[in-house]
Design an enzyme around this catalytic site. Structure first.
Site, mmCIF file in Angstrom:
data_model
loop_
_atom_site.group_PDB
_atom_site.id
_atom_site.type_symbol
_atom_site.label_atom_id
_atom_site.label_comp_id
_atom_site.label_asym_id
_atom_site.label_seq_id
_atom_site.Cartn_x
_atom_site.Cartn_y
_atom_site.Cartn_z
ATOM 1 N N HIS A 166 -5.542 -3.905 -1.609
ATOM 2 C CA HIS A 166 -5.330 -2.673 -2.725
ATOM 3 C C HIS A 166 -5.331 -3.622 -4.092
ATOM 4 C CE1 HIS A 166 -4.578 0.356 -0.165
ATOM 5 N NE2 HIS A 166 -4.085 -0.700 0.891
ATOM 6 N N LYS B 213 -12.354 -0.233 0.305
ATOM 7 C CA LYS B 213 -11.543 0.455 -0.642
ATOM 8 C C LYS B 213 -12.246 0.621 -1.850
ATOM 9 C CE LYS B 213 -7.124 0.084 2.041
ATOM 10 N NZ LYS B 213 -7.905 -0.040 3.329
ATOM 11 N N SER C 96 0.711 -1.101 -0.197
ATOM 12 C CA SER C 96 0.045 -0.015 -0.078
ATOM 13 C C SER C 96 0.856 1.251 0.094
ATOM 14 C CB SER C 96 -0.772 0.012 1.169
ATOM 15 O OG SER C 96 -0.238 -0.155 2.297
HETATM 16 N N1 PMP Z 1 -4.707 -4.360 4.915
HETATM 17 C C1 PMP Z 1 -4.215 -3.507 4.033
HETATM 18 C C2 PMP Z 1 -2.742 -3.748 3.014
HETATM 19 C C3 PMP Z 1 -4.565 -2.303 4.174
HETATM 20 O O1 PMP Z 1 -4.008 -1.100 3.400
HETATM 21 C C4 PMP Z 1 -5.334 -1.806 5.164
HETATM 22 C C5 PMP Z 1 -5.982 -0.516 5.358
HETATM 23 N N2 PMP Z 1 -5.330 0.528 4.994
HETATM 24 C C6 PMP Z 1 -6.313 -2.843 5.872
HETATM 25 C C7 PMP Z 1 -5.732 -4.167 5.645
HETATM 26 C C8 PMP Z 1 -7.209 -2.527 7.015
HETATM 27 O O2 PMP Z 1 -8.370 -2.509 6.282
HETATM 28 P P1 PMP Z 1 -9.584 -1.467 6.841
HETATM 29 O O3 PMP Z 1 -9.255 -0.280 6.518
HETATM 30 O O4 PMP Z 1 -10.621 -2.096 5.842
HETATM 31 O O5 PMP Z 1 -9.778 -1.890 8.149
#
Ligand code: PMP
Length: 412
Positions: free
Chosen positions: A227, A259, A199
């Protein structure tokens, strides 16, 4: 205008304070220094949003920090299904899923996700964070080994800690180091975990190589598609579609509903046996209330939209590729990004912050990302493309980044 909630830049002088006072001061000492330097960019309070535009501090900005990859926030059909769920079931959750919380909407969503990603069944959690923490903690325990890419998301790392398993990390996307980790783990029970798209860098895990090693060392693989859902593959089905790999080879397919899917929540998809085991062992699912009817209905409707409009992923890719090529042409370093997460690497944290300030002054909202979120040597602006951006929006942003980059001396 809603005021931004900020903290004072100075520590309160309270040497006689309680343990909690001292602890609070210690926790925020670094961030207060950042605020004092006027380098605190976080938690803008958004008052309105329209497509790619958001309004905060009384001004409209073109938003380059949203994860709504396919631009589905505000989609008519998704809104309509959320409203129907509200009318039929109200706002609350009744309780945890195992007792009184499971609605037909939860099972419909779980089965829709399973179908979309090529699995027998799925379990929906109330956040992606919880999906990772609770799943990792349920699947491995003391005496087992969990092996993960050093850039894995914080929620996976928190799952390691809660599991009590031995943790071995391998260098980012480095197959030789992964093999060393698998050998080190020996005969212990092993789970390998990787993000599909990282990310902060926007690059893609080397799934064919990782899977081959996992299969050779009898280690099931868990992949976080936060992502990559809606982003990778010809029709947005994620990393297996991207590489033309049978999804059944990935034992634990995790993703979020916050997302590309315009809701909140997380999921794990896999075999029916895996899902049954998680529903009776993943504590973050068993002991936390069900997702609300609107949230779950919106997610289900989004999966239907993705199935009905498979061309959206290709459009996003085309727009992103053009945008990234323009940035590279200007001399910006975008690391190994091949997805809508496009970092612009800066020479220092101060330069990243100055770039963000200049871009925001011109009405383009981007966040600087600095150590410890990313390595000290790689501070950056993190720009994220989504389908709400028109080609003109993207061209405009490139011009703003170019101007800011020249002014701070990042490009010639
Ligand atoms: N895994 C990844 C790779 C993420 O980027 C994120 C959120 N930024 C999450 C899990 C967590 O997901 P959520 O925001 O839906 O709690």
């Amino acid at each position: 205008m809603v005021p931004r909630r900020t903290l004072p830049g100075r520590l309160a002088d309270r040497p006689d304070g309680t343990f909690l006072d001292r602890r609070i001061d210690a926790l925020s000492v670094d961030d207060r220094l950042v605020i004092a330097r006027d380098d605190y960019f976080y938690e803008p309070v958004i008052e309105e949003s329209k497509g790619a535009w958001i309004k905060f501090d009384g001004r409209w900005f073109l938003n380059f920090a949203s994860y709504s990859y396919l631009g589905l926030i505000g989609h008519d059909y998704i809104n309509h299904q959320a409203q129907r769920a509200l009318e039929r079931h109200g706002t609350g959750a009744h309780g945890v899923r195992l007792l009184a919380g499971t609605l037909h909407l939860h099972r419909e969503l779980e089965l829709a996700i399973a179908r979309f990603v090529g699995a027998e069944d799925a379990i929906v959690y109330t956040s992606g964070y919880m999906a990772n923490v609770a799943t990792v903690a349920a699947l491995v325990g003391p005496g087992d080994v969990v092996i993960g890419d050093v850039y894995n998301h914080a929620s996976i790392l928190d799952g390691y800690r809660l599991s009590g398993a031995t943790v071995i990390t391998y260098a980012h996307n480095d197959l030789a180091d992964l093999e060393r980790a698998l050998r080190r783990a020996g005969d212990a029970g092993k789970l390998v975990v990787t993000d599909a798209v990282f990310s902060m860098d926007g690059d893609v895990a080397d799934l064919p190589g990782i899977l081959e090693l996992c299969e050779r060392h009898d280690a099931p693989l868990m992949v976080d598609e936060a992502h990559s859902l809606g982003v990778l593959g010809a029709t947005g089905r994620g990393i297996t579609e991207h590489f033309g790999i049978d999804p059944a080879r990935i034992a634990v397919k995790m993703g979020t509903l916050s997302k590309t899917v315009p809701s909140t929540g997380g999921y794990v998809a896999g075999s029916s046996d895996l899902i049954f085991a998680l529903k009776n062992n993943a504590r973050g699912w068993m002991f936390s209330a069900a997702g609300t009817p609107m949230q779950v209905a919106a997610a289900r409707a989004a999966v239907e939209v993705m199935e009905a409009a498979p061309h959206l992923t290709g459009e996003l890719r085309e727009r992103t590729d053009r945008y990234r090529a323009q940035l590279r042409g200007l001399g910006f370093d975008t690391l190994g990004s091949v997805t809508p997460v496009v970092p612009i690497i800066c020479a220092s944290a101060g330069q990243a912050q100055e770039m963000a300030r200049l871009c925001q002054r011109e009405g383009v909202f981007v966040q600087p990302i600095v150590y410890p979120t990313v390595p000290k040597a790689l501070p950056r602006l993190r720009t994220i493309v989504n389908l709400s951006h028109s080609v003109d929006d993207l061209d405009h942003a490139v011009a703003v980044f170019a101007d800011a980059g020249r002014r701070v001396g990042l490009i010639a």
